[in-house]
Enzyme design. Structure first.
Site, PDB file in Angstrom:
ATOM      1  N   PRO A  69       0.827  -1.204   0.000  1.00 46.55           N
ATOM      2  CA  PRO A  69       0.000   0.000   0.000  1.00 46.55           C
ATOM      3  C   PRO A  69       0.864   1.258   0.000  1.00 46.55           C
ATOM      4  O   PRO A  69       1.871   1.340   0.697  1.00 46.55           O
ATOM      5  CB  PRO A  69      -0.793  -0.117   1.309  1.00 46.55           C
ATOM      6  N   GLU A  70       0.480   2.208  -0.817  1.00 38.91           N
ATOM      7  CA  GLU A  70       1.139   3.503  -0.832  1.00 38.91           C
ATOM      8  C   GLU A  70       0.092   4.570  -0.582  1.00 38.91           C
ATOM      9  O   GLU A  70      -1.062   4.268  -0.289  1.00 38.91           O
ATOM     10  CB  GLU A  70       1.891   3.704  -2.141  1.00 38.91           C
ATOM     11  N   LYS A  81       1.545   7.044   5.073  1.00 32.67           N
ATOM     12  CA  LYS A  81       0.875   5.746   4.927  1.00 32.67           C
ATOM     13  C   LYS A  81       0.314   5.261   6.265  1.00 32.67           C
ATOM     14  O   LYS A  81       0.133   4.064   6.477  1.00 32.67           O
ATOM     15  CB  LYS A  81       1.850   4.744   4.324  1.00 32.67           C
ATOM     16  N   TYR A  83      -7.957 -12.833   7.975  1.00 31.84           N
ATOM     17  CA  TYR A  83      -6.803 -11.952   8.150  1.00 31.84           C
ATOM     18  C   TYR A  83      -7.169 -10.647   8.855  1.00 31.84           C
ATOM     19  O   TYR A  83      -6.336  -9.763   8.993  1.00 31.84           O
ATOM     20  CB  TYR A  83      -6.177 -11.625   6.798  1.00 31.84           C
ATOM     21  N   ARG A  98       0.155 -10.377   5.593  1.00 31.18           N
ATOM     22  CA  ARG A  98       1.577 -10.640   5.778  1.00 31.18           C
ATOM     23  C   ARG A  98       2.104 -10.276   7.161  1.00 31.18           C
ATOM     24  O   ARG A  98       3.250 -10.509   7.475  1.00 31.18           O
ATOM     25  CB  ARG A  98       2.384  -9.916   4.694  1.00 31.18           C
ATOM     26  N   LYS A 134      21.232  17.389   1.127  1.00 28.56           N
ATOM     27  CA  LYS A 134      21.115  15.935   1.263  1.00 28.56           C
ATOM     28  C   LYS A 134      22.104  15.213   0.338  1.00 28.56           C
ATOM     29  O   LYS A 134      21.944  15.208  -0.877  1.00 28.56           O
ATOM     30  CB  LYS A 134      19.692  15.486   0.934  1.00 28.56           C
ATOM     31  N   ASN A 181       7.533   3.281  -3.509  1.00 26.34           N
ATOM     32  CA  ASN A 181       8.414   2.908  -4.605  1.00 26.34           C
ATOM     33  C   ASN A 181       7.892   3.334  -5.984  1.00 26.34           C
ATOM     34  O   ASN A 181       8.616   3.947  -6.774  1.00 26.34           O
ATOM     35  CB  ASN A 181       8.635   1.394  -4.577  1.00 26.34           C
TER      36      ASN A 181
END
Length: 231
Positions: free
Chosen positions: A2-3, A61, A108, A127, A168, A187
């Site tokens: 999930p994003e 998130k 779940y 998971r 940075k 990602n």
């Protein structure tokens, strides 16, 4: 994984269907890896029953429900966390409505709630990398207090963004994935904004020209704005 789009879609669905409703039943899974409950699972459930949901909040998130009195349940989605609302499609791009043929609640399920109008929703995690916690003030404690500005709700100004990048000495993709820098970019979003900006993922952030920084800033805003399609 999930994003920001998935978590924001879940927040909007909860806001649209659950705010203003009172919790009449709650079932928390007996899973100490996912459910972080210092006072125990039963105490967690009792703290929910009778409370009214007044808002659904998100940073990065992480999502939490604001009730009419603390404590408030908080959900860190991890690798496979998801919100399901019985009979409601949470997103438009992925089937998430629960029908009569589906197991409900899922095996779940880590946090299940029934509301006073009969609506039911569940936070699931196949998971077991997600976390369900109970906080008096989620924004003031980790993990939420350690997050950077939200990519959708709290965009940096161009000047602040350029200045931050100039200090940075790390690959730009790794920096974008650092949730303490900007929260919510995962990602695929990082790959997309870098592709649109024509920036190599391994380029050191401080070496970017102002023009490249501005292009990246614009791409982040444009990709974030596409989240409106999840309403």
């Amino acid at each position: 994984m999930p994003e920001l789009p998935e978590v924001e879609a879940a927040r909007r669905a909860l806001e649209a269907h659950c705010v203003g409703r009172r919790i009449t039943r709650c079932a928390v899974a007996d899973d100490s890896k996912v459910v972080v409950a210092a006072a125990g699972r039963v105490a967690f459930e009792r703290a929910m029953v009778g409370r009214t949901i007044v808002a659904a909040r998100r940073r990065g998130k992480n999502l939490w429900l604001r009730l009419d009195a603390p404590p408030f349940p908080s959900f860190q989605f991890g690798m496979a966390g998801a919100i399901y609302i019985k009979g409601v499609a949470v997103t438009k791009y992925k089937r998430s409505a629960v029908n009569s043929e589906d197991e409900w609640p899922s095996k779940y399920s880590k946090f299940f709630v029934e509301l006073d109008d009969g609506l039911e929703f569940s936070f699931t995690d196949k998971r077991r990398f997600a976390r369900v916690r109970l906080f008096d003030d989620p924004e003031t404690v980790p993990p939420i207090s350690e997050l950077g500005p939200d990519a959708l709700f709290e965009p940096m100004s161009v000047d602040n963004f350029v200045d931050s990048l100039s200090r940075k000495k790390i690959g730009i993709k790794a920096l974008l994935l650092d949730q303490s820098f900007i929260s919510g970019i995962g990602n695929w979003i990082a790959d997309e904004v870098l592709y649109q900006s024509k920036i190599h993922p391994l380029q050191i952030a401080s070496s970017l020209t102002r023009e490249s920084c501005e292009a990246l800033h614009q791409s982040i805003q444009e990709v974030s704005l596409t989240l409106h399609c999840f309403e």
